[in-house]
Motif scaffolding. Structure first.
Motif, PDB file in Angstrom:
ATOM      1  N   ASP A  72       0.806  -1.220   0.000  1.00 57.49           N
ATOM      2  CA  ASP A  72       0.000   0.000   0.000  1.00 57.49           C
ATOM      3  C   ASP A  72       0.840   1.271   0.000  1.00 57.49           C
ATOM      4  O   ASP A  72       0.333   2.333  -0.300  1.00 57.49           O
ATOM      5  CB  ASP A  72      -0.934   0.018   1.221  1.00 57.49           C
ATOM      6  N   ARG A  73       2.104   1.165   0.340  1.00 56.73           N
ATOM      7  CA  ARG A  73       2.993   2.336   0.354  1.00 56.73           C
ATOM      8  C   ARG A  73       3.395   2.722  -1.064  1.00 56.73           C
ATOM      9  O   ARG A  73       3.302   1.931  -1.989  1.00 56.73           O
ATOM     10  CB  ARG A  73       4.257   2.032   1.168  1.00 56.73           C
ATOM     11  N   SER A  74       3.892   3.927  -1.216  1.00 61.12           N
ATOM     12  CA  SER A  74       4.381   4.391  -2.510  1.00 61.12           C
ATOM     13  C   SER A  74       5.542   3.505  -2.967  1.00 61.12           C
ATOM     14  O   SER A  74       6.421   3.155  -2.183  1.00 61.12           O
ATOM     15  CB  SER A  74       4.871   5.842  -2.395  1.00 61.12           C
ATOM     16  N   LEU A  75       5.546   3.159  -4.245  1.00 62.78           N
ATOM     17  CA  LEU A  75       6.654   2.378  -4.792  1.00 62.78           C
ATOM     18  C   LEU A  75       7.976   3.144  -4.680  1.00 62.78           C
ATOM     19  O   LEU A  75       9.035   2.544  -4.549  1.00 62.78           O
ATOM     20  CB  LEU A  75       6.366   2.013  -6.248  1.00 62.78           C
ATOM     21  N   ASP A  76       7.902   4.474  -4.704  1.00 67.57           N
ATOM     22  CA  ASP A  76       9.119   5.278  -4.567  1.00 67.57           C
ATOM     23  C   ASP A  76       9.760   5.108  -3.184  1.00 67.57           C
ATOM     24  O   ASP A  76      10.961   5.315  -3.030  1.00 67.57           O
ATOM     25  CB  ASP A  76       8.818   6.758  -4.801  1.00 67.57           C
ATOM     26  N   GLU A  77       8.959   4.740  -2.195  1.00 70.32           N
ATOM     27  CA  GLU A  77       9.488   4.527  -0.843  1.00 70.32           C
ATOM     28  C   GLU A  77      10.165   3.171  -0.693  1.00 70.32           C
ATOM     29  O   GLU A  77      11.017   3.001   0.174  1.00 70.32           O
ATOM     30  CB  GLU A  77       8.355   4.625   0.189  1.00 70.32           C
ATOM     31  N   VAL A  78       9.793   2.191  -1.514  1.00 72.02           N
ATOM     32  CA  VAL A  78      10.319   0.842  -1.328  1.00 72.02           C
ATOM     33  C   VAL A  78      11.378   0.446  -2.352  1.00 72.02           C
ATOM     34  O   VAL A  78      12.145  -0.486  -2.113  1.00 72.02           O
ATOM     35  CB  VAL A  78       9.189  -0.213  -1.304  1.00 72.02           C
ATOM     36  N   ILE A  79      11.427   1.152  -3.488  1.00 74.65           N
ATOM     37  CA  ILE A  79      12.458   0.842  -4.491  1.00 74.65           C
ATOM     38  C   ILE A  79      13.783   1.453  -4.035  1.00 74.65           C
ATOM     39  O   ILE A  79      13.850   2.614  -3.655  1.00 74.65           O
ATOM     40  CB  ILE A  79      12.053   1.367  -5.887  1.00 74.65           C
ATOM     41  N   ASP A  80      14.834   0.651  -4.104  1.00 76.08           N
ATOM     42  CA  ASP A  80      16.173   1.087  -3.709  1.00 76.08           C
ATOM     43  C   ASP A  80      16.858   1.705  -4.925  1.00 76.08           C
ATOM     44  O   ASP A  80      17.387   1.001  -5.778  1.00 76.08           O
ATOM     45  CB  ASP A  80      16.972  -0.110  -3.192  1.00 76.08           C
ATOM     46  N   PHE A  81      16.842   3.039  -5.006  1.00 69.10           N
ATOM     47  CA  PHE A  81      17.407   3.737  -6.161  1.00 69.10           C
ATOM     48  C   PHE A  81      18.924   3.653  -6.200  1.00 69.10           C
ATOM     49  O   PHE A  81      19.524   3.853  -7.256  1.00 69.10           O
ATOM     50  CB  PHE A  81      16.949   5.195  -6.189  1.00 69.10           C
ATOM     51  N   SER A  82      19.564   3.351  -5.075  1.00 66.73           N
ATOM     52  CA  SER A  82      21.029   3.252  -5.081  1.00 66.73           C
ATOM     53  C   SER A  82      21.492   2.050  -5.897  1.00 66.73           C
ATOM     54  O   SER A  82      22.625   2.013  -6.376  1.00 66.73           O
ATOM     55  CB  SER A  82      21.574   3.162  -3.655  1.00 66.73           C
ATOM     56  N   PHE A  83      20.621   1.082  -6.101  1.00 63.94           N
ATOM     57  CA  PHE A  83      20.965  -0.103  -6.892  1.00 63.94           C
ATOM     58  C   PHE A  83      20.933   0.192  -8.389  1.00 63.94           C
ATOM     59  O   PHE A  83      21.715  -0.332  -9.163  1.00 63.94           O
ATOM     60  CB  PHE A  83      20.000  -1.256  -6.578  1.00 63.94           C
ATOM     61  N   GLN A  84      19.990   1.029  -8.810  1.00 63.60           N
ATOM     62  CA  GLN A  84      19.737   1.234 -10.229  1.00 63.60           C
ATOM     63  C   GLN A  84      20.857   2.004 -10.917  1.00 63.60           C
ATOM     64  O   GLN A  84      21.335   3.013 -10.405  1.00 63.60           O
ATOM     65  CB  GLN A  84      18.403   1.967 -10.430  1.00 63.60           C
ATOM     66  N   ASN A  85      21.238   1.530 -12.098  1.00 64.11           N
ATOM     67  CA  ASN A  85      22.217   2.234 -12.917  1.00 64.11           C
ATOM     68  C   ASN A  85      21.581   3.401 -13.658  1.00 64.11           C
ATOM     69  O   ASN A  85      22.259   4.325 -14.069  1.00 64.11           O
ATOM     70  CB  ASN A  85      22.846   1.283 -13.943  1.00 64.11           C
ATOM     71  N   ARG A  86      20.261   3.336 -13.845  1.00 66.80           N
ATOM     72  CA  ARG A  86      19.534   4.365 -14.578  1.00 66.80           C
ATOM     73  C   ARG A  86      18.362   4.831 -13.713  1.00 66.80           C
ATOM     74  O   ARG A  86      17.726   4.028 -13.056  1.00 66.80           O
ATOM     75  CB  ARG A  86      18.967   3.806 -15.887  1.00 66.80           C
ATOM     76  N   SER A  87      18.085   6.109 -13.790  1.00 67.04           N
ATOM     77  CA  SER A  87      16.915   6.643 -13.113  1.00 67.04           C
ATOM     78  C   SER A  87      16.513   7.941 -13.784  1.00 67.04           C
ATOM     79  O   SER A  87      17.368   8.760 -14.118  1.00 67.04           O
ATOM     80  CB  SER A  87      17.207   6.896 -11.628  1.00 67.04           C
ATOM     81  N   ALA A  88      15.226   8.119 -13.990  1.00 67.02           N
ATOM     82  CA  ALA A  88      14.722   9.351 -14.594  1.00 67.02           C
ATOM     83  C   ALA A  88      14.384  10.392 -13.527  1.00 67.02           C
ATOM     84  O   ALA A  88      13.843  11.437 -13.857  1.00 67.02           O
ATOM     85  CB  ALA A  88      13.498   9.048 -15.453  1.00 67.02           C
ATOM     86  N   LYS A  89      14.705  10.103 -12.283  1.00 67.68           N
ATOM     87  CA  LYS A  89      14.413  11.078 -11.234  1.00 67.68           C
ATOM     88  C   LYS A  89      15.045  12.434 -11.557  1.00 67.68           C
ATOM     89  O   LYS A  89      14.435  13.466 -11.337  1.00 67.68           O
ATOM     90  CB  LYS A  89      14.929  10.587  -9.879  1.00 67.68           C
ATOM     91  N   ASN A  90      16.268  12.406 -12.090  1.00 67.02           N
ATOM     92  CA  ASN A  90      16.991  13.659 -12.309  1.00 67.02           C
ATOM     93  C   ASN A  90      17.389  13.941 -13.750  1.00 67.02           C
ATOM     94  O   ASN A  90      17.919  15.001 -14.032  1.00 67.02           O
ATOM     95  CB  ASN A  90      18.252  13.684 -11.433  1.00 67.02           C
ATOM     96  N   HIS A  91      17.195  12.995 -14.646  1.00 65.82           N
ATOM     97  CA  HIS A  91      17.541  13.250 -16.046  1.00 65.82           C
ATOM     98  C   HIS A  91      16.773  12.328 -16.989  1.00 65.82           C
ATOM     99  O   HIS A  91      16.293  11.273 -16.598  1.00 65.82           O
ATOM    100  CB  HIS A  91      19.048  13.123 -16.263  1.00 65.82           C
ATOM    101  N   THR A  92      16.701  12.771 -18.241  1.00 62.96           N
ATOM    102  CA  THR A  92      16.046  12.010 -19.298  1.00 62.96           C
ATOM    103  C   THR A  92      17.063  11.058 -19.918  1.00 62.96           C
ATOM    104  O   THR A  92      18.228  11.398 -20.054  1.00 62.96           O
ATOM    105  CB  THR A  92      15.513  12.990 -20.362  1.00 62.96           C
ATOM    106  N   TYR A  93      16.616   9.870 -20.294  1.00 60.83           N
ATOM    107  CA  TYR A  93      17.510   8.913 -20.944  1.00 60.83           C
ATOM    108  C   TYR A  93      16.687   7.953 -21.799  1.00 60.83           C
ATOM    109  O   TYR A  93      15.460   7.909 -21.712  1.00 60.83           O
ATOM    110  CB  TYR A  93      18.341   8.142 -19.909  1.00 60.83           C
ATOM    111  N   ALA A  94      17.390   7.176 -22.630  1.00 59.74           N
ATOM    112  CA  ALA A  94      16.735   6.188 -23.486  1.00 59.74           C
ATOM    113  C   ALA A  94      17.421   4.844 -23.324  1.00 59.74           C
ATOM    114  O   ALA A  94      18.617   4.769 -23.044  1.00 59.74           O
ATOM    115  CB  ALA A  94      16.795   6.633 -24.946  1.00 59.74           C
ATOM    116  N   ILE A  95      16.634   3.793 -23.490  1.00 58.55           N
ATOM    117  CA  ILE A  95      17.149   2.423 -23.492  1.00 58.55           C
ATOM    118  C   ILE A  95      16.601   1.708 -24.718  1.00 58.55           C
ATOM    119  O   ILE A  95      15.647   2.167 -25.339  1.00 58.55           O
ATOM    120  CB  ILE A  95      16.750   1.636 -22.219  1.00 58.55           C
ATOM    121  N   ARG A  96      17.200   0.586 -25.026  1.00 56.24           N
ATOM    122  CA  ARG A  96      16.679  -0.310 -26.054  1.00 56.24           C
ATOM    123  C   ARG A  96      16.362  -1.650 -25.408  1.00 56.24           C
ATOM    124  O   ARG A  96      17.102  -2.112 -24.539  1.00 56.24           O
ATOM    125  CB  ARG A  96      17.696  -0.533 -27.168  1.00 56.24           C
TER     126      ARG A  96
END
Length: 192
Positions: A72-96
Motif C-alpha cells: 500500500d505504500r508508494s513504490l518510490d518509498e520501497v524501491i532502492d534507487f542506489s541499486f539502479q544504474n539508470r533513473s529518470a528522477k533527475n535526467h532524461t535517458y533512453a534504453i533499447r
C-alpha cells in the motif's frame, strides 16, 4: 561553400515520444536524448523523461487500466534507487529492449542474482510500466500475458526484485527474492 547539415535519424521517434508524454499531460523536450545503438535485435526504444519514478509510472498506467501492487505504500518509498544504474528522477535517458509482448525467452529460469553475475542489465520497474503504457496506447493490448517480467534493473531492499505481469484483467506488481528463478520469470535485457 557547402553547408553540411546532419539530421537526427531519430527525429520522428523523439517526436512520437514527446507526443506520447504530452498526451499524458507531461510536456518535455527530448531533443537532446541520446539513443543507444542497436547491437542487433533491440528494436524497441523506451525514452524515460525526467521526473518519471516507479510510483508516477504506475499511476500513469492506472489512469488507463486496472493495476494492483503488493504493497500500500508508494513504490518510490520501497524501491532502492542506489541499486539502479539508470533513473529518470533527475535526467532524461533512453534504453533499447527487444520488441516483444513476452519478456525474453533467452532469459527464462534465471534469477536476478544470476543475471547480475552474467553482466546482463535488466529493465527497471518504471521502464517496464512506461513500456506497458506505450504499447497499450499503440495497440490497445498488454504485455506479459503468459509470463512474468523480472524487473532485474530494480531492487526492493538488497534481496528482493519486482515482477510485473497481466493476470485477471489487471497489471500486477509483485516481488520475488533475487535468487528465485522459474520458467515463468523472464527478464527483459536492456541496452543503454
Amino acid at each position: 561553400k557547402k553547408i553540411l547539415v546532419r539530421l537526427n535519424p531519430y527525429a520522428d521517434l523523439i517526436a512520437d515520444w514527446e507526443k506520447f508524454y504530452r498526451d499524458l499531460g507531461i510536456n518535455c523536450d527530448l531533443s537532446d536524448v541520446r539513443i543507444p545503438d542497436d547491437p542487433g535485435g533491440f528494436g524497441r526504444v523506451i525514452i524515460m523523461t525526467q521526473g518519471i519514478t516507479p510510483q508516477s509510472a504506475y499511476d500513469l498506467c492506472a489512469k488507463f487500466f486496472t493495476c494492483w501492487r503488493w504493497i500500500d505504500r508508494s513504490l518510490d518509498e520501497v524501491i532502492d534507487f542506489s541499486f539502479q544504474n539508470r533513473s529518470a528522477k533527475n535526467h532524461t535517458y533512453a534504453i533499447r529492449i527487444r520488441d516483444r509482448i513476452e519478456a525474453d525467452e533467452e532469459l527464462k529460469n534465471l534469477s536476478a542474482s544470476q543475471l547480475k553475475s552474467m553482466g546482463i542489465p535488466g529493465i527497471a520497474l518504471e521502464e517496464r510500466f512506461i513500456y506497458e503504457l506505450k504499447y497499450f496506447k499503440e495497440t490497445g493490448k498488454h504485455l506479459d500475458i503468459k509470463y512474468i517480467t523480472l524487473c532485474a534493473g530494480s531492487r526492493v531492499g538488497d534481496d528482493i526484485v519486482p515482477l510485473v505481469y497481466r493476470r485477471e484483467g489487471k497489471i500486477t506488481v509483485f516481488i520475488a527474492g533475487i535468487l528465485e528463478a522459474c520458467y515463468e520469470f523472464r527478464a527483459r535485457a536492456v541496452v543503454s
